[in-house]
Design a protein around this motif. Structure first.
Motif, mmCIF file in Angstrom:
data_model
loop_
_atom_site.group_PDB
_atom_site.id
_atom_site.type_symbol
_atom_site.label_atom_id
_atom_site.label_comp_id
_atom_site.label_asym_id
_atom_site.label_seq_id
_atom_site.Cartn_x
_atom_site.Cartn_y
_atom_site.Cartn_z
ATOM 1 N N LEU A 14 1.130 -1.493 -0.403
ATOM 2 C CA LEU A 14 -0.171 -0.230 -0.382
ATOM 3 C C LEU A 14 1.247 0.886 0.133
ATOM 4 C CD1 LEU A 14 -2.610 -0.485 2.353
ATOM 5 C CD2 LEU A 14 -2.549 -1.263 -0.072
ATOM 6 N N LYS A 15 2.005 1.002 0.456
ATOM 7 C CA LYS A 15 2.939 2.361 0.608
ATOM 8 C C LYS A 15 3.659 2.733 -0.885
ATOM 9 C CE LYS A 15 4.398 2.020 5.520
ATOM 10 N NZ LYS A 15 5.177 1.737 6.442
ATOM 11 N N SER A 16 3.317 1.803 -1.941
ATOM 12 C CA SER A 16 4.184 1.846 -3.282
ATOM 13 C C SER A 16 3.155 2.467 -4.367
ATOM 14 C CB SER A 16 3.910 0.151 -3.549
ATOM 15 O OG SER A 16 2.554 -0.490 -4.076
ATOM 16 N N ARG A 151 -13.099 6.616 4.306
ATOM 17 C CA ARG A 151 -12.533 6.845 5.431
ATOM 18 C C ARG A 151 -10.985 6.103 5.292
ATOM 19 N NH1 ARG A 151 -15.097 9.021 10.490
ATOM 20 N NH2 ARG A 151 -16.069 10.819 9.175
ATOM 21 N N LYS A 152 -11.427 4.586 5.837
ATOM 22 C CA LYS A 152 -10.245 4.084 6.094
ATOM 23 C C LYS A 152 -9.337 3.620 4.638
ATOM 24 C CE LYS A 152 -9.944 0.228 9.065
ATOM 25 N NZ LYS A 152 -10.683 -0.589 9.743
ATOM 26 N N LEU A 153 -9.915 4.241 3.414
ATOM 27 C CA LEU A 153 -8.971 3.632 2.984
ATOM 28 C C LEU A 153 -7.904 4.771 2.459
ATOM 29 C CD1 LEU A 153 -11.522 2.522 -0.471
ATOM 30 C CD2 LEU A 153 -9.372 1.099 0.828
ATOM 31 N N GLY A 154 -8.688 6.423 2.894
ATOM 32 C CA GLY A 154 -7.757 7.740 2.800
ATOM 33 C C GLY A 154 -6.819 7.579 3.929
ATOM 34 N N LYS A 155 -6.919 6.569 5.296
ATOM 35 C CA LYS A 155 -5.711 6.730 6.616
ATOM 36 C C LYS A 155 -4.843 5.722 5.369
ATOM 37 C CE LYS A 155 -8.720 7.713 10.250
ATOM 38 N NZ LYS A 155 -9.359 7.519 11.442
ATOM 39 N N MET A 156 -5.588 4.438 4.928
ATOM 40 C CA MET A 156 -3.997 3.811 4.156
ATOM 41 C C MET A 156 -3.312 4.754 3.419
ATOM 42 S SD MET A 156 -6.605 0.393 3.452
ATOM 43 C CE MET A 156 -7.058 -0.500 5.003
ATOM 44 N N ILE A 157 -3.696 5.020 2.868
ATOM 45 C CA ILE A 157 -2.894 5.932 1.690
ATOM 46 C C ILE A 157 -2.863 6.779 1.885
ATOM 47 C CG2 ILE A 157 -3.346 3.845 -0.097
ATOM 48 C CD1 ILE A 157 -4.976 5.902 -1.466
ATOM 49 N N ASP A 158 -3.175 7.626 2.620
ATOM 50 C CA ASP A 158 -3.155 9.026 2.914
ATOM 51 C C ASP A 158 -3.724 9.657 1.857
ATOM 52 O OD1 ASP A 158 -2.108 11.428 4.338
ATOM 53 O OD2 ASP A 158 -0.333 11.287 3.605
ATOM 54 N N SER A 159 -4.854 9.965 1.297
ATOM 55 C CA SER A 159 -5.496 10.387 0.617
ATOM 56 C C SER A 159 -6.637 11.419 0.697
ATOM 57 C CB SER A 159 -6.758 9.262 -0.561
ATOM 58 O OG SER A 159 -6.782 10.247 -1.731
ATOM 59 N N ALA A 160 -5.980 13.051 0.906
ATOM 60 C CA ALA A 160 -7.147 13.956 0.841
ATOM 61 C C ALA A 160 -8.620 13.603 0.220
ATOM 62 C CB ALA A 160 -6.464 15.117 0.184
ATOM 63 N N THR A 161 -8.164 13.184 -1.030
ATOM 64 C CA THR A 161 -9.045 12.748 -2.073
ATOM 65 C C THR A 161 -10.449 12.158 -1.612
ATOM 66 O OG1 THR A 161 -7.970 13.509 -4.239
ATOM 67 C CG2 THR A 161 -10.326 12.000 -4.152
ATOM 68 N N MET A 162 -9.624 10.333 -1.431
ATOM 69 C CA MET A 162 -10.452 9.818 0.107
ATOM 70 C C MET A 162 -11.420 9.938 0.845
ATOM 71 S SD MET A 162 -10.384 7.585 -2.213
ATOM 72 C CE MET A 162 -11.503 6.429 -2.228
ATOM 73 N N GLN A 163 -10.368 11.425 1.703
ATOM 74 C CA GLN A 163 -11.137 11.851 2.837
ATOM 75 C C GLN A 163 -12.400 12.691 2.663
ATOM 76 O OE1 GLN A 163 -10.418 10.720 5.834
ATOM 77 N NE2 GLN A 163 -8.236 9.291 5.960
ATOM 78 N N ALA A 164 -12.575 13.459 1.166
ATOM 79 C CA ALA A 164 -13.220 14.417 1.172
ATOM 80 C C ALA A 164 -14.335 13.959 0.280
ATOM 81 C CB ALA A 164 -12.695 15.271 -0.262
ATOM 82 N N THR A 165 -14.066 12.021 -0.536
ATOM 83 C CA THR A 165 -15.290 11.575 -0.343
ATOM 84 C C THR A 165 -15.556 10.956 0.203
ATOM 85 O OG1 THR A 165 -14.090 11.013 -2.331
ATOM 86 C CG2 THR A 165 -16.144 9.287 -1.889
ATOM 87 N N ALA A 166 -15.598 10.522 1.814
ATOM 88 C CA ALA A 166 -16.031 10.250 3.377
ATOM 89 C C ALA A 166 -16.629 11.105 3.648
ATOM 90 C CB ALA A 166 -14.638 9.899 4.269
ATOM 91 N N MET A 167 -15.932 12.732 3.929
ATOM 92 C CA MET A 167 -17.241 13.061 4.390
ATOM 93 C C MET A 167 -18.052 13.709 2.897
ATOM 94 S SD MET A 167 -16.124 14.644 7.137
ATOM 95 C CE MET A 167 -16.910 15.717 7.540
ATOM 96 N N ASP A 168 -19.068 13.690 2.142
ATOM 97 C CA ASP A 168 -19.565 13.424 1.237
ATOM 98 C C ASP A 168 -20.817 12.352 1.620
ATOM 99 O OD1 ASP A 168 -20.725 14.904 -1.226
ATOM 100 O OD2 ASP A 168 -20.146 13.010 -2.602
#
Length: 299
Positions: A14-16, A151-168
């Motif tokens: 996941l870090k790659s 939110r969990k996917l966003g934390k796994m890969i440190d993605s602001a886009t996924m975190q924004a999708t979670a808030m949506d």
């Protein structure tokens, strides 16, 4: 459930960059499928009952499906390797994808706002249906899961886009809950709240869009690095006793997981040049391994 899906569909680290891309695409595909299902169900329910609030909520899910498509394409393009014209890769496409998603959300919200205001001035009786209630309850449950999933996917890969999708997805839970409450109140009291609830849903959609746009614009415009990231760089470099200080630290953001840093490391002038040069090379490699950033250190 999230861990199961990630293990099932993402075979890379996941870090790659490849693993990060796969996780983002998993989130996008999941979002497209679930949002299209919810759109179809709510659109049918809204058409049967004549409820503009339920129909507005349906088109909110349709816009979310469109957003998931943009996210999917964005992660795919962002994972493209560097080339002569883009020597630092294509990572910033993820930010651009997030901005496009934001604009889609804002436009959809504006259109629904106009329709809802018209409904306030020309109200129509909304037929009560337990089918609509059931669909809205299902939507709340699905969107709640999607919020936790993204939110969990966003934390796994440190993605602001996924975190924004979670808030949506979280804002969708609130909006759909308001529509459900209005439907039940209208059935019990006869109050015609449909247009007003449509306005509430539309404003929630637009609010989410503006917040997401702000989050994606900041890295494109060149925001300051996170204090924690800067502190980790300083701690890593200064952990070597031969380094007595650092200055002129600059962080360049070329997309998530694609940072380049440069800094000046202060050393004792009486030290061995060859040994100190080897030390600087080792610190650059250490920063690459520890913080996933390319480092250029001037001694």
């Amino acid at each position: 459930m999230t861990e199961f899906l990630v293990k099932r569909f993402v075979k890379q680290d996941l870090k790659s960059q490849k693993g990060r891309q796969k996780v983002g695409m998993l989130g996008g595909i999941t979002g497209i499928f679930l949002n299209l299902v919810l759109f179809a169900a709510k659109f049918v329910a809204g058409s049967l009952t004549g409820s503009i609030a339920v129909t507005a909520d349906a088109f909110n899910n349709l816009s979310d499906a469109g957003s998931s498509i943009v996210t999917l394409v964005g992660f795919k393009l962002a994972g493209a390797p560097a080339d002569p014209e883009h020597p630092f890769g294509h990572g910033r496409i993820e930010y651009i994808a997030g901005l496009i998603v934001s604009l889609i959300i804002i436009m959809m919200g504006f259109e629904l706002l106009k329709t809802s205001v018209e409904k306030i001035f020309v109200p129509e009786l909304v037929a009560f249906s337990w089918l609509s209630v059931g669909i809205l309850l299902l939507s709340i449950a699905v969107k709640g899961w999607m919020c936790l999933f993204n939110r969990k996917l966003g934390k796994m890969i440190d993605s602001a886009t996924m975190q924004a999708t979670a808030m949506d997805s979280l804002s969708d839970v609130v909006a759909t809950t308001a529509v459900l409450a209005g439907t039940l109140i209208a059935s019990a009291t006869g109050l015609m709240l449909d247009g007003y609830l449509g306005v509430v849903v539309a404003l929630f959609i637009m609010y989410t869009g503006f917040n997401t746009a702000s989050d994606t614009l900041k890295p494109l415009l060149g925001k300051a690095p996170e204090k924690e990231f800067v502190q980790e760089i300083e701690n890593t470099v200064l952990s070597h006793e031969q380094i007595v200080g650092i200055h002129d630290l600059i962080v360049h953001d070329y997309g998530p997981g694609r940072s380049m840093i440069s800094l000046h490391a202060e050393v004792n002038a009486q030290g061995s040049f060859v040994e100190l040069h080897d030390l600087i090379d080792n610190i650059e490699r250490e920063l690459q391994q520890k913080l996933s950033c390319s480092a250029v250190i001037h001694m």
